[in-house]
Design a protein around this motif. Structure first.
Motif, short mmCIF file in Angstrom:
data_model
loop_
_atom_site.label_atom_id
_atom_site.label_comp_id
_atom_site.label_asym_id
_atom_site.label_seq_id
_atom_site.Cartn_x
_atom_site.Cartn_y
_atom_site.Cartn_z
N GLY A 1 1.75 11.79 -13.89
CA GLY A 1 1.97 10.80 -14.95
C GLY A 1 1.95 9.39 -14.40
O GLY A 1 1.29 8.52 -14.95
N VAL A 2 2.67 9.16 -13.32
CA VAL A 2 2.70 7.83 -12.70
C VAL A 2 1.35 7.54 -12.03
O VAL A 2 0.96 6.39 -11.88
N ASP A 3 0.64 8.60 -11.66
CA ASP A 3 -0.64 8.42 -11.00
C ASP A 3 -1.72 7.84 -11.92
O ASP A 3 -2.81 7.53 -11.47
N LEU A 4 -1.40 7.65 -13.20
CA LEU A 4 -2.35 7.02 -14.12
C LEU A 4 -2.31 5.50 -14.06
O LEU A 4 -3.17 4.83 -14.62
N VAL A 5 -1.32 4.95 -13.38
CA VAL A 5 -1.22 3.49 -13.21
C VAL A 5 -2.20 3.08 -12.12
O VAL A 5 -2.27 3.73 -11.08
N PRO A 6 -2.96 2.02 -12.32
CA PRO A 6 -3.94 1.60 -11.30
C PRO A 6 -3.26 0.92 -10.09
O PRO A 6 -3.38 -0.27 -9.86
N PHE A 7 -2.53 1.72 -9.32
CA PHE A 7 -1.74 1.19 -8.21
C PHE A 7 -2.58 0.51 -7.14
O PHE A 7 -2.16 -0.50 -6.58
N TRP A 8 -3.73 1.05 -6.80
CA TRP A 8 -4.53 0.44 -5.74
C TRP A 8 -5.01 -0.95 -6.15
O TRP A 8 -4.95 -1.89 -5.35
N THR A 9 -5.45 -1.10 -7.38
CA THR A 9 -5.89 -2.41 -7.86
C THR A 9 -4.73 -3.40 -7.87
O THR A 9 -4.87 -4.55 -7.43
N PHE B 1 0.81 -1.21 0.00
CA PHE B 1 0.00 0.00 0.00
C PHE B 1 0.85 1.26 0.00
O PHE B 1 0.41 2.30 -0.49
N LEU B 2 2.06 1.20 0.53
CA LEU B 2 2.91 2.39 0.59
C LEU B 2 3.33 2.87 -0.80
O LEU B 2 3.15 4.05 -1.12
N PRO B 3 3.85 2.01 -1.69
CA PRO B 3 4.16 2.49 -3.05
C PRO B 3 2.91 2.94 -3.80
O PRO B 3 2.98 3.86 -4.62
N SER B 4 1.78 2.33 -3.50
CA SER B 4 0.53 2.75 -4.15
C SER B 4 0.20 4.17 -3.77
O SER B 4 -0.18 4.98 -4.61
N PHE B 5 0.36 4.47 -2.50
CA PHE B 5 0.06 5.82 -2.03
C PHE B 5 1.08 6.82 -2.57
O PHE B 5 0.72 7.88 -3.07
N LEU B 6 2.35 6.49 -2.50
CA LEU B 6 3.40 7.42 -2.95
C LEU B 6 3.41 7.59 -4.47
O LEU B 6 3.73 8.66 -4.97
N GLY B 7 3.08 6.54 -5.20
CA GLY B 7 3.06 6.63 -6.66
C GLY B 7 1.97 7.55 -7.17
O GLY B 7 2.08 8.10 -8.26
N LYS B 8 0.95 7.75 -6.38
CA LYS B 8 -0.15 8.61 -6.80
C LYS B 8 0.20 10.09 -6.74
O LYS B 8 -0.50 10.91 -7.31
N VAL B 9 1.26 10.46 -6.06
CA VAL B 9 1.60 11.88 -5.97
C VAL B 9 2.57 12.32 -7.08
O VAL B 9 2.90 13.48 -7.16
N VAL B 10 3.01 11.39 -7.92
CA VAL B 10 3.92 11.72 -9.02
C VAL B 10 3.09 11.91 -10.30
O VAL B 10 2.39 10.99 -10.71
#
Length: 107
Positions: A76-84, A65-74
């Motif tokens: 362009g990278v926030d377009l990746v469905p990190f939570w899923t 969950f930590l990379p998912s949360f941090l990836g959302k603040v960058v």
């Protein structure tokens, strides 16, 4: 079995977490103009904090969950469905832990 390992059954908590993750990722993609700012978007930050808290509440704390949360603040990278991806990875790791725990020890 590893004492600190958390096993997750494919029950209602996992289904709710996956539905919530897909909904959050879809919301950030569909409502793109509101979330495009990345780290400067307070709406995206509020959504990610709420989703992170919900995931921890549903599945417990996991490092995914930590990379998912941090990836959302960058931007362009926030377009990746990190939570899923994070929820799927937590379930995958849980299944691997169960499989290892049920196997007889090697000699």
């Amino acid at each position: 079995m590893i004492p600190s390992a958390v096993t997750i059954s494919p029950g209602p908590r996992l289904k709710a977490a996956m539905a919530l993750a897909v909904l959050a990722d879809a919301l950030q993609l569909i409502v793109f103009p509101f979330f495009i700012e990345g780290g400067a978007s307070p709406a995206a930050d509020v959504l990610d904090v709420a989703i992170g808290a919900a995931m921890v509440g549903l599945l417990g704390w996991h490092w995914e969950f930590l990379p998912s949360f941090l990836g959302k603040v960058v931007p362009g990278v926030d377009l990746v469905p990190f939570w899923t991806l994070a929820v799927a990875n937590v379930y995958r790791k849980s299944k691997m832990t169960i499989a290892r725990g049920s196997m007889p020890p090697r000699e």
